[in-house]
Enzyme design. Sequence first.
Site, PDB file in Angstrom:
ATOM      1  NE  ARG A  48      -2.875   0.444   3.386  1.00 53.17           N
ATOM      2  CZ  ARG A  48      -2.327   0.858   4.661  1.00 53.17           C
ATOM      3  NH1 ARG A  48      -1.752   1.964   4.682  1.00 53.17           N
ATOM      4  NH2 ARG A  48      -2.188   0.095   5.597  1.00 53.17           N
ATOM      5  CE1 TYR A 101     -17.105  11.623 -14.629  1.00 48.60           C
ATOM      6  CE2 TYR A 101     -15.845  11.739 -12.457  1.00 48.60           C
ATOM      7  CZ  TYR A 101     -16.703  10.996 -13.415  1.00 48.60           C
ATOM      8  OH  TYR A 101     -17.226   9.721 -13.305  1.00 48.60           O
ATOM      9  CG  ASP A 173      -9.774  16.020 -14.362  1.00 45.94           C
ATOM     10  OD1 ASP A 173      -8.990  15.309 -15.180  1.00 45.94           O
ATOM     11  OD2 ASP A 173     -10.337  15.488 -13.647  1.00 45.94           O
ATOM     12  CE  LYS A 198     -12.839   8.091 -18.174  1.00 40.79           C
ATOM     13  NZ  LYS A 198     -12.625   7.797 -16.393  1.00 40.79           N
TER      14      LYS A 198
HETATM   15  N1  PLP Z   1     -11.672  13.289 -14.013  1.00 41.78           N
HETATM   16  C1  PLP Z   1     -12.496  13.262 -15.254  1.00 41.78           C
HETATM   17  C2  PLP Z   1     -12.426  14.383 -16.350  1.00 41.78           C
HETATM   18  C3  PLP Z   1     -13.280  12.134 -15.534  1.00 41.78           C
HETATM   19  O1  PLP Z   1     -13.920  12.091 -16.925  1.00 41.78           O
HETATM   20  C4  PLP Z   1     -13.227  10.938 -14.974  1.00 41.78           C
HETATM   21  C5  PLP Z   1     -13.968   9.682 -15.076  1.00 41.78           C
HETATM   22  O2  PLP Z   1     -14.925   9.670 -15.896  1.00 41.78           O
HETATM   23  C6  PLP Z   1     -12.738  10.905 -13.610  1.00 41.78           C
HETATM   24  C7  PLP Z   1     -11.976  12.052 -13.098  1.00 41.78           C
HETATM   25  C8  PLP Z   1     -12.720   9.713 -12.398  1.00 41.78           C
HETATM   26  O3  PLP Z   1     -12.007   8.884 -12.939  1.00 41.78           O
HETATM   27  P1  PLP Z   1     -12.333   7.548 -12.385  1.00 41.78           P
HETATM   28  O4  PLP Z   1     -13.585   6.829 -13.080  1.00 41.78           O
HETATM   29  O5  PLP Z   1     -10.795   6.581 -13.021  1.00 41.78           O
HETATM   30  O6  PLP Z   1     -12.333   7.488 -10.874  1.00 41.78           O
END
Ligand code: PLP
Length: 388
Positions: A48, A101, A173, A198
């Site tokens: 961890r 998001y 982000d 992604k």
């Molecule tokens: N940030 C963005 C712009 C996203 O599109 C997403 C998920 O779709 C996340 C964060 C969160 O990522 P995760 O689904 O891997 O937890």
Amino acid sequence: MERSRVTAAVRSGIDSDTGVSSVVPPIYLSTNYRFGGLRQPGEFDYSRSGNPTRSLLAGALAELDGAAGAVVTASGMGACTATLLALVPAGGTVLAPHDAYGGTWRLLDALARRGHFALELADLTTPDAPGHVAEVSPDLLWIETPSNPLLAISDVRALAGAAHAGEAVVVVDNTFCSPVVQRPLELGADVVVQSSTKYLNGHSDVIGGVVTASEQAIVDQLGWWANCLGVTGGAFDAYLTLRGVRTLSVRMRQHLANAEALVDAVAGHPAVARLFYPGLPDHPGHALAARQMDGFGAIVSLELVGGEPAVAAFLTGLADFSLAESLGGVESLVCHPSTMTHAAMPPDVQAAAGLTPGLIRFSVGIEDPADLVADVRAGLDRALAAGR
Ligand code: PLP
């Protein structure tokens, strides 16, 4: 000559095995590591807190972002959680985009409701946004550009400048871009968060996240919190993600080319009320995107003239786009943000963010672009017929 980041990503950990000289580094699944003796821990003790496979991935991602270091987490939301808890002081203020998001919005809203910090939401894409940042003077400024799902562009350099005048930490982000398309630390951000689910992994078979930072002190703080919260990434996920990162730049090239082909093919179709793509010259953020991004990304959104019934007609019969959440995999996806990715947002918040029932979002994959174009054009013809 300094080695390019592309080469660094492809070769990360290659030839590093000292056990049997494997070219590709082995995966370390062990949860724990032997001490040399009393008070003699090695480089790793418990997975961890630290894991060799995860460390290799962190090194590759830090190099791609031009960062001091990286913390690899079990999901993008794990990365967001560790970032917010590590970097916002108790009672501080977070300023975030009104159209972030949906999961990020839910986390920010939930932590604010619990009293962790005060939350201000604003449109960070307007020309007066830097002035607003200076006025609010937040402890942490959260930027998401291009925004999800409307692909609005925020000026990272101008916003970071305004935030730094008040000593805020600036987080971007960068999930929609990956470091191949946008490198926020070079634009003045302090911290970059990504869902590696992604583009970084790119094959829709790992949930993961990463935070990189320009300063080692911030990386250390993030790493401490990720371990404390228990959100560090697993070894197998790190192994697969590192494999994905090796092909990131060639995948992105095809994603971008296919997105452009799709946009060219659907622009002007009578079923399309509005087309959202920063590569379009009439997109309000086009000039800014051309300055701060390398290419315009591979997410395309459009609003259908006939609202939700047109969306249903469009989706019924698609062959090469899966109706699914997520983005950034090699396979093309389509989603209906208001009932899928952004369902956590109540209707009034969705309306304020500009989400409509006729909106669909494509994650354009790396298939043959001719197939993607034919599939979408046939869907638009169905949507048009449904509205007649
Ligand atoms: N940030 C963005 C712009 C996203 O599109 C997403 C998920 O779709 C996340 C964060 C969160 O990522 P995760 O689904 O891997 O937890």
